[in-house]
Design an enzyme around this catalytic site. Sequence first.
Site, mmCIF file in Angstrom:
data_model
loop_
_atom_site.group_PDB
_atom_site.id
_atom_site.type_symbol
_atom_site.label_atom_id
_atom_site.label_comp_id
_atom_site.label_asym_id
_atom_site.label_seq_id
_atom_site.Cartn_x
_atom_site.Cartn_y
_atom_site.Cartn_z
ATOM 1 N N ASP A 66 0.828 -1.203 0.000
ATOM 2 C CA ASP A 66 0.000 0.000 0.000
ATOM 3 C C ASP A 66 0.864 1.255 0.000
ATOM 4 O O ASP A 66 2.089 1.187 0.137
ATOM 5 C CB ASP A 66 -0.989 0.013 1.190
ATOM 6 C CG ASP A 66 -0.323 -0.258 2.540
ATOM 7 O OD1 ASP A 66 0.920 -0.337 2.596
ATOM 8 O OD2 ASP A 66 -1.056 -0.376 3.543
ATOM 9 N N ASN A 135 -7.911 -0.805 13.936
ATOM 10 C CA ASN A 135 -9.326 -0.896 13.540
ATOM 11 C C ASN A 135 -9.585 -2.148 12.706
ATOM 12 O O ASN A 135 -10.639 -2.287 12.088
ATOM 13 C CB ASN A 135 -9.743 0.356 12.759
ATOM 14 C CG ASN A 135 -8.987 0.501 11.444
ATOM 15 O OD1 ASN A 135 -8.120 -0.318 11.118
ATOM 16 N ND2 ASN A 135 -9.299 1.538 10.685
ATOM 17 N N HIS A 137 -7.781 -3.134 10.048
ATOM 18 C CA HIS A 137 -7.404 -3.077 8.630
ATOM 19 C C HIS A 137 -6.172 -3.936 8.344
ATOM 20 O O HIS A 137 -5.359 -4.203 9.229
ATOM 21 C CB HIS A 137 -7.235 -1.634 8.145
ATOM 22 C CG HIS A 137 -6.001 -0.914 8.606
ATOM 23 N ND1 HIS A 137 -5.941 0.461 8.743
ATOM 24 C CD2 HIS A 137 -4.761 -1.351 8.939
ATOM 25 C CE1 HIS A 137 -4.737 0.811 9.142
ATOM 26 N NE2 HIS A 137 -3.991 -0.274 9.269
ATOM 27 N N GLU A 142 -9.716 -0.641 4.853
ATOM 28 C CA GLU A 142 -10.338 -0.122 6.063
ATOM 29 C C GLU A 142 -11.658 -0.857 6.333
ATOM 30 O O GLU A 142 -12.182 -1.546 5.443
ATOM 31 C CB GLU A 142 -10.608 1.371 5.889
ATOM 32 C CG GLU A 142 -9.343 2.210 5.689
ATOM 33 C CD GLU A 142 -8.591 2.495 6.983
ATOM 34 O OE1 GLU A 142 -8.516 1.604 7.872
ATOM 35 O OE2 GLU A 142 -8.062 3.598 7.108
HETATM 36 C C1 F6R Z 1 1.335 -0.543 6.229
HETATM 37 C C2 F6R Z 1 0.079 -1.290 6.322
HETATM 38 C C3 F6R Z 1 -0.782 -1.170 7.535
HETATM 39 C C4 F6R Z 1 -0.001 -1.502 8.812
HETATM 40 C C5 F6R Z 1 -0.897 -1.457 10.053
HETATM 41 C C6 F6R Z 1 -0.109 -1.719 11.327
HETATM 42 O O1 F6R Z 1 1.969 -0.795 4.980
HETATM 43 O O2 F6R Z 1 -0.277 -1.981 5.414
HETATM 44 O O3 F6R Z 1 -1.890 -2.009 7.405
HETATM 45 O O4 F6R Z 1 0.545 -2.785 8.677
HETATM 46 O O5 F6R Z 1 -1.496 -0.206 10.149
HETATM 47 O O6 F6R Z 1 0.824 -0.712 11.480
HETATM 48 P P1 F6R Z 1 1.960 -0.787 12.611
HETATM 49 O O7 F6R Z 1 2.803 -1.958 12.258
HETATM 50 O O8 F6R Z 1 2.711 0.509 12.480
HETATM 51 O O9 F6R Z 1 1.242 -0.956 13.900
#
Ligand code: F6R
Length: 242
Positions: A66, A135, A137, A142
């Site tokens: 992403d 959340n 995701h 989302e």
């Molecule tokens: C980032 C991504 C997000 C993160 C998620 C957890 O490329 O795809 O889905 O993996 O928000 O983020 P952290 O690891 O910073 O808690």
Amino acid sequence: MRLQVVKAEAFGARAASQAIETLQRNPHAVLGLPTGHTPIPLYRTLLAKAAAGAVDLSQMRVAMLDDYLGAQHGNEVSFYHWLQEHFLRAAGIGDDRTLAIPTRAETIAADCEAYERRLREWGGCELLFLGLGRNGHIGFNEPGSGKDTRTRAVRLSESSRAANADYWTENAAIPEQGVTMGIGTILEARQIVLLVSGADKREILRRVLEGEPSAEAPASWLQQAPQALALADEAAAGRPAE
Ligand code: F6R
């Protein structure tokens, strides 16, 4: 999806061992990679293992998971830049072996189709790592993201934008939209590892593992993926390592 619980200090090594086994079987394998706090021990371990000659990263290919819509690759506030800084540059993985998530707003729908086409031409993701948002995701899928969604532009939730703020220097402007590999695209990966660490992910991990699969917590779709492993540290799992 299976759950494996490891001690925090073993988290990076356990994740890296899955990448290493995959690359030993197929040095050209396509690995799908996320950004964020959770995968940092994985990237550090892989780089250390490569430096020690325990794994060869010279042919592996990377599919990004992403990025932000409108992000410039040279800009600090882009996942492309983040992945360059934390892994790709040190691993010697150039643009010829990196499938970047498209970010150009004007052509995003066509560029997302081209991303999917290219991923198929590369043979798809052999191993896809994911992080878990508070959340629910995965990628930027989302809440509300259905099981059949493909790579596309999405509106980011305020909670995701707030969580992303500490990836960057203070006061960085976080874009309102992202671009993400879809849930349907994710489910096509031949191995999936959902990386989850820290006590602040305990509640959402429980929902994702035990709740009815639904778009409300998009990571719960992984329950329907027998090739998926949730790799959690003890704080996230709320129980001791096996
Ligand atoms: C980032 C991504 C997000 C993160 C998620 C957890 O490329 O795809 O889905 O993996 O928000 O983020 P952290 O690891 O910073 O808690």
